[in-house]
Design a protein around this motif. Structure first.
Motif, PDB file in Angstrom:
ATOM      1  N   ARG A 127      -4.814  -0.196  -1.075  1.00  0.00           N
ATOM      2  CA  ARG A 127      -3.889   0.072   0.033  1.00  0.00           C
ATOM      3  C   ARG A 127      -2.640  -0.800  -0.080  1.00  0.00           C
ATOM      4  NH1 ARG A 127      -4.355   1.392   5.953  1.00  0.00           N
ATOM      5  NH2 ARG A 127      -6.629   1.514   5.729  1.00  0.00           N
ATOM      6  N   ARG A 128      -2.831  -2.099  -0.347  1.00  0.00           N
ATOM      7  CA  ARG A 128      -1.677  -2.984  -0.466  1.00  0.00           C
ATOM      8  C   ARG A 128      -0.798  -2.603  -1.663  1.00  0.00           C
ATOM      9  NH1 ARG A 128      -1.280  -4.439   4.454  1.00  0.00           N
ATOM     10  NH2 ARG A 128      -2.275  -6.398   5.129  1.00  0.00           N
ATOM     11  N   GLU A 131       1.330   0.352  -0.708  1.00  0.00           N
ATOM     12  CA  GLU A 131       2.433  -0.057   0.149  1.00  0.00           C
ATOM     13  C   GLU A 131       3.558  -0.688  -0.664  1.00  0.00           C
ATOM     14  OE1 GLU A 131      -0.417  -1.276   3.979  1.00  0.00           O
ATOM     15  OE2 GLU A 131       0.459  -2.812   2.691  1.00  0.00           O
ATOM     16  N   ALA A 132       3.181  -1.506  -1.661  1.00  0.00           N
ATOM     17  CA  ALA A 132       4.175  -2.279  -2.418  1.00  0.00           C
ATOM     18  C   ALA A 132       4.849  -1.469  -3.513  1.00  0.00           C
ATOM     19  CB  ALA A 132       3.507  -3.511  -3.040  1.00  0.00           C
ATOM     20  N   ALA A 227       2.087  -7.008  -4.357  1.00  0.00           N
ATOM     21  CA  ALA A 227       1.468  -6.590  -3.102  1.00  0.00           C
ATOM     22  C   ALA A 227       1.302  -7.766  -2.147  1.00  0.00           C
ATOM     23  CB  ALA A 227       0.120  -5.946  -3.380  1.00  0.00           C
ATOM     24  N   ASP A 228       1.193  -7.438  -0.874  1.00  0.00           N
ATOM     25  CA  ASP A 228       0.909  -8.442   0.152  1.00  0.00           C
ATOM     26  C   ASP A 228      -0.572  -8.829   0.108  1.00  0.00           C
ATOM     27  OD1 ASP A 228       3.497  -8.490   1.113  1.00  0.00           O
ATOM     28  OD2 ASP A 228       3.109  -6.995   2.680  1.00  0.00           O
ATOM     29  N   LEU A 230      -4.412  -9.459   1.688  1.00  0.00           N
ATOM     30  CA  LEU A 230      -5.258  -8.502   2.406  1.00  0.00           C
ATOM     31  C   LEU A 230      -5.221  -8.709   3.921  1.00  0.00           C
ATOM     32  CD1 LEU A 230      -8.261  -8.704  -0.061  1.00  0.00           C
ATOM     33  CD2 LEU A 230      -6.734  -6.742   0.240  1.00  0.00           C
ATOM     34  N   LEU A 233      -6.586  -6.189   7.144  1.00  0.00           N
ATOM     35  CA  LEU A 233      -6.789  -4.768   6.870  1.00  0.00           C
ATOM     36  C   LEU A 233      -8.139  -4.288   7.409  1.00  0.00           C
ATOM     37  CD1 LEU A 233      -5.528  -4.288   3.186  1.00  0.00           C
ATOM     38  CD2 LEU A 233      -4.414  -3.531   5.288  1.00  0.00           C
TER      39      LEU A 233
END
Length: 249
Positions: A127-128, A131-132, A227-228, A230, A233
């Motif tokens: 997921r991250r 997003e990135a 990515a950010d 976790l 989440l």
């Protein structure tokens, strides 16, 4: 009639490493709120081993004084290295010294348990990354904080292998401290091997200086995205509760 404390779900104590960076403490508090939202009626309390109060000893003592006979402690750690093996048992021992007794059960860390990588952990990383790097990537670096413990590093390698296999791209490990290679080195090696778009998955639970350093170094080495962490989440909250449920008695 049985006490409500004896019949209710035991409190859950989350134990994070701790950081001087206030963003890290807020991420832990946010995760505690997320876990509590998924499991209404369960008390979920954050604690930290260093830099931020309260520590797990104080939280456990407070629960014991309030009449709770038991608690489940969840190490917010991605590897079972020094903090899981030494610091957490010491905190539990200190909580039981000179005060009301409390039965404390400790779950596995959030990283691979018994060699198995939880699907929720991989889901959070995916997921991250989405997003990135919405434009995609053809190679990955899994950036972790770092440890001198070879078994802990092996568990990070298992996560990298599983993540790369799920996404169908090569995935190298990098570390922000304690072990090579650094993030920029891992990115550079993948690019030298022909990768055109290298993204970095952050194997971190919270933001802080290590993640900031990874972002800067990987970007300078040509990564298309970092990515950010976790943080809170839903995948991570679900993983915490699965760890808890594995120990309920």
């Amino acid at each position: 009639m049985r006490s409500a404390h004896l019949t209710a779900a035991p409190p859950v104590v989350l134990v994070a490493h701790g950081s001087r960076d206030p963003r890290a403490a807020e991420a832990t508090r946010a995760l505690a709120r997320a876990v509590a939202a998924v499991r209404p009626g369960t008390t979920v309390l954050p604690s930290w081993l260093d830099h931020t109060e309260p520590g797990p000893t104080a939280v456990l003592r407070g629960l014991a004084v309030a009449g709770h006979p038991r608690a489940v402690l969840v190490p917010l750690l991605l590897t079972a290295a020094y903090h899981r093996k030494v610091d957490i048992p010491a905190a539990i021992a200190a909580a039981g010294a000179g005060g009301p007794p409390i039965d404390v059960r400790v779950t596995d860390v959030l990283g691979p348990a018994d060699g198995r990588v939880d699907g929720a952990l991989l889901g959070g990383l995916r997921r991250r990354l989405a997003e990135a790097a919405p434009g995609g990537y053809d190679a990955l670096v899994l950036a972790a904080a770092g440890t001198r413990d070879p078994r802990a590093r092996g568990s990070v390698g298992r996560v990298a292998a599983a993540l790369g296999a799920e996404l169908g791209v090569p995935c190298r490990v990098s570390y922000a401290s304690a072990a090579p290679p650094a993030g920029d080195v891992a990115v550079a090696k993948l690019r030298a091997g022909g990768a055109g778009r290298v993204a970095v998955a952050a194997y971190f639970l919270a933001p802080g200086l290590f993640h900031d350093a990874v972002r800067a170094a990987a970007g300078a080495a040509g990564a298309v995205a970092v990515a950010d962490p976790l943080t809170d989440l839903p995948e991570l909250a679900g993983l915490v509760l699965r760890r808890v449920d594995s120990l309920l008695w």
